[in-house]
Write a protein that holds these residues in place. Structure first.
Motif, PDB file in Angstrom:
ATOM      1  N   GLN A 256      48.138 -34.531  -2.634  1.00 45.55           N
ATOM      2  CA  GLN A 256      47.741 -35.666  -1.816  1.00 45.55           C
ATOM      3  C   GLN A 256      48.192 -35.453  -0.385  1.00 45.55           C
ATOM      4  OE1 GLN A 256      49.463 -38.543  -4.703  1.00 45.55           O
ATOM      5  NE2 GLN A 256      47.417 -39.452  -4.725  1.00 45.55           N
TER       6      GLN A 256
ATOM      7  N   CYS B  60      43.440 -24.852  -8.392  1.00 48.84           N
ATOM      8  CA  CYS B  60      43.673 -24.243  -9.689  1.00 48.84           C
ATOM      9  C   CYS B  60      44.580 -23.035  -9.495  1.00 48.84           C
ATOM     10  CB  CYS B  60      42.379 -23.858 -10.395  1.00 48.84           C
ATOM     11  SG  CYS B  60      41.471 -22.500  -9.663  1.00 48.84           S
TER      12      CYS B  60
ATOM     13  N   PHE C 237      40.263 -37.167 -15.663  1.00 48.02           N
ATOM     14  CA  PHE C 237      40.238 -35.761 -15.233  1.00 48.02           C
ATOM     15  C   PHE C 237      39.857 -34.841 -16.406  1.00 48.02           C
ATOM     16  CE2 PHE C 237      41.962 -36.452 -11.071  1.00 48.02           C
ATOM     17  CZ  PHE C 237      42.878 -37.479 -11.189  1.00 48.02           C
TER      18      PHE C 237
ATOM     19  N   TRP D 277      45.735 -26.918 -13.205  1.00 44.60           N
ATOM     20  CA  TRP D 277      45.095 -27.716 -12.160  1.00 44.60           C
ATOM     21  C   TRP D 277      46.150 -28.603 -11.490  1.00 44.60           C
ATOM     22  CZ3 TRP D 277      40.375 -26.996 -10.243  1.00 44.60           C
ATOM     23  CH2 TRP D 277      39.442 -26.286 -11.023  1.00 44.60           C
ATOM     24  N   TYR D 278      46.169 -28.548 -10.144  1.00 43.06           N
ATOM     25  CA  TYR D 278      47.124 -29.309  -9.360  1.00 43.06           C
ATOM     26  C   TYR D 278      46.383 -30.234  -8.400  1.00 43.06           C
ATOM     27  CZ  TYR D 278      50.931 -26.097 -10.663  1.00 43.06           C
ATOM     28  OH  TYR D 278      51.866 -25.358 -11.348  1.00 43.06           O
ATOM     29  N   ARG D 279      47.073 -31.271  -7.999  1.00 44.55           N
ATOM     30  CA  ARG D 279      46.594 -32.147  -6.943  1.00 44.55           C
ATOM     31  C   ARG D 279      47.632 -32.170  -5.820  1.00 44.55           C
ATOM     32  NH1 ARG D 279      45.636 -38.397  -8.320  1.00 44.55           N
ATOM     33  NH2 ARG D 279      47.916 -38.460  -8.225  1.00 44.55           N
TER      34      ARG D 279
ATOM     35  N   TYR E 208      42.520 -30.283  -4.409  1.00 41.15           N
ATOM     36  CA  TYR E 208      42.673 -29.914  -5.822  1.00 41.15           C
ATOM     37  C   TYR E 208      42.701 -28.386  -5.909  1.00 41.15           C
ATOM     38  CZ  TYR E 208      41.817 -34.775  -6.877  1.00 41.15           C
ATOM     39  OH  TYR E 208      41.928 -36.141  -6.939  1.00 41.15           O
TER      40      TYR E 208
ATOM     41  N   ASP F  14      41.793 -40.926  -4.751  1.00 41.00           N
ATOM     42  CA  ASP F  14      41.595 -39.578  -5.282  1.00 41.00           C
ATOM     43  C   ASP F  14      41.392 -38.531  -4.193  1.00 41.00           C
ATOM     44  OD1 ASP F  14      39.668 -41.088  -7.904  1.00 41.00           O
ATOM     45  OD2 ASP F  14      41.729 -40.338  -8.032  1.00 41.00           O
TER      46      ASP F  14
ATOM     47  N   SER G 294      42.212 -35.838  -2.008  1.00 38.84           N
ATOM     48  CA  SER G 294      43.304 -34.861  -2.135  1.00 38.84           C
ATOM     49  C   SER G 294      42.722 -33.461  -2.015  1.00 38.84           C
ATOM     50  CB  SER G 294      43.977 -34.965  -3.510  1.00 38.84           C
ATOM     51  OG  SER G 294      44.575 -36.218  -3.726  1.00 38.84           O
TER      52      SER G 294
ATOM     53  N   ILE H 177      48.382 -31.526 -12.709  1.00 36.93           N
ATOM     54  CA  ILE H 177      47.541 -32.460 -13.457  1.00 36.93           C
ATOM     55  C   ILE H 177      47.544 -32.081 -14.937  1.00 36.93           C
ATOM     56  CG2 ILE H 177      45.183 -33.301 -13.809  1.00 36.93           C
ATOM     57  CD1 ILE H 177      44.680 -32.712 -10.810  1.00 36.93           C
TER      58      ILE H 177
ATOM     59  N   VAL I   3      36.667 -34.904 -11.537  1.00 40.57           N
ATOM     60  CA  VAL I   3      37.333 -36.122 -11.074  1.00 40.57           C
ATOM     61  C   VAL I   3      36.318 -37.246 -11.255  1.00 40.57           C
ATOM     62  CG1 VAL I   3      38.598 -37.242  -9.197  1.00 40.57           C
ATOM     63  CG2 VAL I   3      38.595 -34.737  -9.393  1.00 40.57           C
TER      64      VAL I   3
END
Lengths: 110, 113
Positions: free
Chosen positions: B38, B93, B66, B34-36, B91, B87, B89, B46, B80
């Protein structure tokens, strides 16, 4: 700590031009390097994966090279088209999870 | 390769609420990520989610904020929690397949008001 830098941050070229995007990384102990494309507000599309033992990979008009010892990779796009406009990200995989550069935002003008 | 879908594709949420994002893969994979992303930034990992074990979180990310589930080899969720405007962003996968290539889902665009 691995750091990935992409130059230039943004690039605008006329349609038909050949262009090169650059990626450098600080730790040469990598397993592979991957180039991605990201359209605005979208996910990532995998373009090319180069294993650490390889020097280059080609897919259509795209060619990616890897010089692991100097910590550099280039993505060559031939005969650019407006549809190539996107952000291009490189990412390296080593003993840590994928580390991404900040990307090069490419605009190809018709 | 792998085909990955995410739900929802976008959402607008109120401060203090929680949102659960789903990620479905078309094949069985060991590792899901899992990535974020921004606004205007690159991707930050993450956590890594392996089936049958607790997720491994990167520095700066905690399970209370998370929480992640990985009930089988084709599915994962990221929640989230107690959201704030920071927060907001995209998100994403991703999964790793074959020779180490990673493939990403289309992302979930989250806006917190």
């Amino acid at each position: 700590k691995q750091e990935v830098t992409q130059i230039p941050a943004a690039l605008s070229v006329p349609e038909g031009e050949n262009l090169v995007l650059n990626c450098s990384f600080t730790d040469s102990a990598i397993y592979n390097l991957q180039w991605f494309r990201q359209d605005p507000g979208k996910g990532l599309t995998s373009l090319l994966l180069i294993q650490s033992s390889q020097r280059e990979q080609t897919s259509g008009r795209l060619n990616a090279s890897l010089d692991k010892s100097s910590g550099r990779s280039t993505l060559y796009i031939a005969a650019s088209q407006p549809g190539d406009s996107a952000t291009y990200l490189c990412a390296v995989q080593g003993n840590t999870p994928l580390v991404f550069g900040k990307g090069t935002r490419l605009s190809v003008i018709a | 390769s792998a085909v990955i879908s995410q739900k929802p594709s976008r959402d607008i949420c109120q401060r203090g609420t929680s949102l659960t994002i789903q990620c479905q893969v078309d094949s069985q994979v060991t590792m899901m990520f899992w990535y974020r992303q921004q606004p205007g930034q690159s991707l930050t990992l993450i956590a890594t989610a392996n089936q049958g074990s607790e997720a491994t979180y990167e520095s700066g990310f905690v399970i209370d904020k998370f929480p992640i589930s990985r009930p089988n080899l084709t599915f994962s969720t990221l929640t989230v929690s107690n959201m704030s405007p920071e927060d907001s962003s995209i998100y994403l996968c991703s999964v790793e397949v074959g020779t180490g290539a990673q493939y990403f889902g289309p992302g979930t665009r989250l806006t917190v008001l």
